[in-house]
Design a protein around this motif. Structure first.
Motif, PDB file in Angstrom:
ATOM      1  N   PHE A 120      14.737  -2.887   2.100  1.00 46.35           N
ATOM      2  CA  PHE A 120      15.044  -1.510   1.742  1.00 46.35           C
ATOM      3  C   PHE A 120      15.638  -1.458   0.342  1.00 46.35           C
ATOM      4  O   PHE A 120      16.532  -2.220   0.002  1.00 46.35           O
ATOM      5  CB  PHE A 120      16.028  -0.921   2.759  1.00 46.35           C
ATOM      6  N   GLY A 121      15.105  -0.584  -0.471  1.00 42.08           N
ATOM      7  CA  GLY A 121      15.638  -0.400  -1.818  1.00 42.08           C
ATOM      8  C   GLY A 121      15.044  -1.327  -2.863  1.00 42.08           C
ATOM      9  O   GLY A 121      15.317  -1.163  -4.048  1.00 42.08           O
ATOM     10  N   GLU A 122      14.230  -2.312  -2.448  1.00 44.63           N
ATOM     11  CA  GLU A 122      13.620  -3.227  -3.412  1.00 44.63           C
ATOM     12  C   GLU A 122      12.273  -2.689  -3.886  1.00 44.63           C
ATOM     13  O   GLU A 122      11.579  -1.987  -3.152  1.00 44.63           O
ATOM     14  CB  GLU A 122      13.387  -4.606  -2.774  1.00 44.63           C
ATOM     15  N   ALA A 123      11.906  -3.045  -5.080  1.00 44.81           N
ATOM     16  CA  ALA A 123      10.580  -2.709  -5.593  1.00 44.81           C
ATOM     17  C   ALA A 123       9.545  -3.578  -4.882  1.00 44.81           C
ATOM     18  O   ALA A 123       9.866  -4.673  -4.412  1.00 44.81           O
ATOM     19  CB  ALA A 123      10.529  -2.960  -7.092  1.00 44.81           C
ATOM     20  N   VAL A 124       8.328  -3.098  -4.804  1.00 45.79           N
ATOM     21  CA  VAL A 124       7.252  -3.884  -4.203  1.00 45.79           C
ATOM     22  C   VAL A 124       6.711  -4.830  -5.271  1.00 45.79           C
ATOM     23  O   VAL A 124       6.163  -4.385  -6.272  1.00 45.79           O
ATOM     24  CB  VAL A 124       6.113  -2.972  -3.691  1.00 45.79           C
ATOM     25  N   PRO A 125       6.889  -6.153  -5.063  1.00 45.00           N
ATOM     26  CA  PRO A 125       6.335  -7.092  -6.039  1.00 45.00           C
ATOM     27  C   PRO A 125       4.806  -6.971  -6.050  1.00 45.00           C
ATOM     28  O   PRO A 125       4.195  -6.794  -5.007  1.00 45.00           O
ATOM     29  CB  PRO A 125       6.756  -8.468  -5.534  1.00 45.00           C
ATOM     30  N   MET A 126       4.226  -7.033  -7.200  1.00 42.99           N
ATOM     31  CA  MET A 126       2.772  -6.980  -7.345  1.00 42.99           C
ATOM     32  C   MET A 126       2.194  -5.765  -6.621  1.00 42.99           C
ATOM     33  O   MET A 126       1.229  -5.850  -5.864  1.00 42.99           O
ATOM     34  CB  MET A 126       2.148  -8.278  -6.836  1.00 42.99           C
ATOM     35  N   PHE A 127       2.788  -4.596  -6.852  1.00 42.98           N
ATOM     36  CA  PHE A 127       2.345  -3.367  -6.190  1.00 42.98           C
ATOM     37  C   PHE A 127       0.854  -3.118  -6.406  1.00 42.98           C
ATOM     38  O   PHE A 127       0.145  -2.731  -5.478  1.00 42.98           O
ATOM     39  CB  PHE A 127       3.156  -2.162  -6.686  1.00 42.98           C
ATOM     40  N   ASP A 128       0.369  -3.347  -7.610  1.00 47.32           N
ATOM     41  CA  ASP A 128      -1.050  -3.111  -7.896  1.00 47.32           C
ATOM     42  C   ASP A 128      -1.948  -3.988  -7.024  1.00 47.32           C
ATOM     43  O   ASP A 128      -2.970  -3.528  -6.512  1.00 47.32           O
ATOM     44  CB  ASP A 128      -1.361  -3.345  -9.376  1.00 47.32           C
TER      45      ASP A 128
END
Length: 127
Positions: free
Chosen positions: A37-45
């Motif tokens: 929760f609250g973290e960015a999604v690594p390698m979102f693309d």
């Protein structure tokens, strides 16, 4: 996961419980290879591109209320892609026309149930 000489550092622990305060071989505290929760999604693309090609989508441990991770469900390739959600809370995805299958359980209980259901379905369909 962390950078080690330009490469991703992942430790495989198999199908066992992780010990509290367990250390990775490099001495750092281990953590699951998930987004908290609250973290960015690594390698979102890359995640988005994978979702675009999925025949089914399984979402575990979120009611899909926190973005940007929740937006990934909107990238499925068509309304025919079933979405399976395992979470005690009701998923918040009214904008989707896909069939939503909700297992209203914690992940530790719901995921094994979902796996059994999907295996049974595959056996019946001989997939």
């Amino acid at each position: 996961m962390r950078e080690e000489s330009g490469e991703k550092y992942i430790t495989e622990i198999g199908l066992r419980d992780q010990e509290l305060d367990e250390k990775a071989p490099n001495g750092e505290l281990m953590r699951p290879h998930i987004v908290f929760f609250g973290e960015a999604v690594p390698m979102f693309d890359k995640a988005r591109d994978i979702v675009k090609e999925a025949d089914i989508l399984i979402v575990v441990g979120t009611s899909l209320a926190v973005y940007p991770a929740a937006s990934l469900v909107g990238w499925v390739k068509s309304n025919d892609v079933p979405i399976y959600v395992v979470d005690p809370a009701v998923p918040k995805i009214p904008f989707l026309r896909n069939r939503i299958f909700h297992t209203k359980e914690r992940a530790a209980i719901g995921v094994p149930k979902l796996v059994a259901q999907l295996k049974e379905f595959a056996d019946i369909r001989k997939l």
